[in-house]
Design a protein around this motif. Structure first.
Motif, short mmCIF file in Angstrom:
data_model
loop_
_atom_site.label_atom_id
_atom_site.label_comp_id
_atom_site.label_asym_id
_atom_site.label_seq_id
_atom_site.Cartn_x
_atom_site.Cartn_y
_atom_site.Cartn_z
N SER A 151 1.00 -1.13 -0.01
CA SER A 151 0.02 0.00 -0.02
C SER A 151 0.93 1.06 0.01
O SER A 151 0.59 2.16 -0.70
CB SER A 151 -0.91 -0.05 1.09
N ARG A 152 1.98 1.20 0.74
CA ARG A 152 2.78 2.42 0.82
C ARG A 152 3.62 2.53 -0.47
O ARG A 152 3.73 3.65 -1.08
CB ARG A 152 3.98 2.31 1.91
N SER B 225 1.45 4.09 -3.25
CA SER B 225 1.25 5.47 -3.08
C SER B 225 2.59 6.16 -3.70
O SER B 225 2.55 7.02 -4.46
CB SER B 225 1.15 5.85 -1.68
N GLU B 226 3.84 5.68 -3.25
CA GLU B 226 4.99 6.21 -3.72
C GLU B 226 5.09 5.84 -5.45
O GLU B 226 5.75 7.14 -5.56
CB GLU B 226 6.06 5.37 -2.79
N MET C 123 3.20 6.51 -7.19
CA MET C 123 2.42 7.66 -7.89
C MET C 123 3.07 9.03 -7.93
O MET C 123 2.73 10.17 -8.25
CB MET C 123 1.12 7.98 -7.03
N ASP C 124 4.20 9.17 -7.01
CA ASP C 124 5.02 10.21 -6.72
C ASP C 124 6.30 10.40 -7.44
O ASP C 124 7.10 11.26 -7.65
CB ASP C 124 5.11 10.64 -5.26
N ARG C 125 6.97 9.00 -7.58
CA ARG C 125 8.30 8.82 -8.23
C ARG C 125 8.46 7.69 -9.01
O ARG C 125 7.51 6.84 -8.75
CB ARG C 125 9.41 9.29 -7.11
N LEU D 258 -6.89 4.53 -5.68
CA LEU D 258 -6.36 5.62 -5.88
C LEU D 258 -6.19 6.36 -6.96
O LEU D 258 -6.23 7.60 -6.83
CB LEU D 258 -4.89 5.10 -5.42
#
Lengths: 195, 89
Positions: free
Chosen positions: B12-13, B16-17, B19-21, B48
């Motif tokens: 899950s982490r 998310s990550e 989606m940012d890099r 998400l």
């Protein structure tokens, strides 16, 4: 575009020409009409004061929107700090309950069925998302908005919040987790009950 | 081989990550491998991305909304602009 000397005139004209567009841009982001109006005003005043520095490389409109964008990000960043730590504890607890000791989902993501098709439903859904964002701790909410609404890079966000990138990613992860859960409870579970 | 086996919590982490890099290869492989077997994490990822697409769309196209500055607000802003101009002189 007029000359630099009569810029007082121009600032007033900007209000006529771009006031509504600036207002809509701000309103979508801050959701409160008074806050949006203040942002428009601040933008025009800032534009008026710094017009002599305006290079003329872009259009006045683009330039004003650039100023507004920064004002909006500052607005997120300056959201007043939370009342006490209760909220934060509550959120930390929610995050902890999502997984069991073996790190498997304890509160399982539900099936959301079909994504909302029509514009009306999407609007309603967005309203819930924004309400959920307002519920988040302000730091999380501010960084999350910058990332997802403005499309700012984590680099830009870290600069604004003066935090390390690794920390940014963790915060964004928490914001996504909490927001998704809030949306599930307040939209999809409700919709399922309605059926 | 276990270094790219991740738990749901870790995934899950990482989702998310991602989606940012751009994640390093072993993490991307780990996600792909996990998602093949885990319907819940697949769901989580899809949701998400769905929320992001709604927000990005909203951030980009506020023209759709029909709101405009109220007369009061317009007047107030105008007054303040004029006040500012007065001070500058």
């Amino acid at each position: 575009m007029g000359t630099r000397d009569n810029n007082e005139h121009e600032a007033v004209q900007w209000l006529d020409l771009y006031g509504d567009a600036l207002y809509r841009f701000a309103l979508v982001r801050v959701r409160h009409s008074f806050a949006a109006e203040d942002l428009v005003q601040e933008t025009l005043l800032a534009g008026y004061c710094s017009y002599k520095n305006f290079s003329g490389k872009s259009s006045v409109k683009t330039w004003l929107f650039g100023i507004l964008k920064h004002k909006v990000m500052d607005y997120y960043r300056k959201l007043p700090p939370e009342q006490g730590d209760e909220n934060l504890d509550e959120f930390a607890a929610t995050l902890e309950t999502m997984f069991d000791a073996r790190e498997k989902w304890k509160i399982q993501p539900g099936s959301w069925g079909n994504d909302p098709q029509n514009a009306y439903q999407q609007k309603e859904l967005l309203a819930v998302i924004f309400a959920c964002m307002d519920e988040l701790p302000h730091r999380l909410s501010g960084m999350y908005r910058m990332r997802e609404l403005e499309g700012a890079t984590t680099g830009e966000i870290c600069d604004r919040y003066q935090t390390k990138k690794s920390n940014c990613w963790v915060i964004l992860h928490r914001a996504r987790m909490l927001l998704r859960r809030c949306l599930e409870i307040n939209w999809f579970d409700q919709a399922a009950k309605g059926k | 081989m276990r270094h790219w086996i991740f738990s749901c919590k870790q995934i899950s982490r990482l989702l998310s990550e991602s989606m940012d890099r751009r994640l390093p290869l072993y993490k991307r492989m780990g996600i792909r491998f996990h998602l093949m077997m885990c319907v819940l994490c697949r769901r989580y990822r899809k949701q998400l991305l769905f929320i992001r697409s709604l927000l990005r769309q909203e951030g980009k196209a506020p023209e759709f909304s029909c709101h405009s500055l109220s007369e009061d607000a317009r007047k107030r802003i105008l007054d303040n602009l004029k006040k500012q101009q007065g001070e500058k002189k």
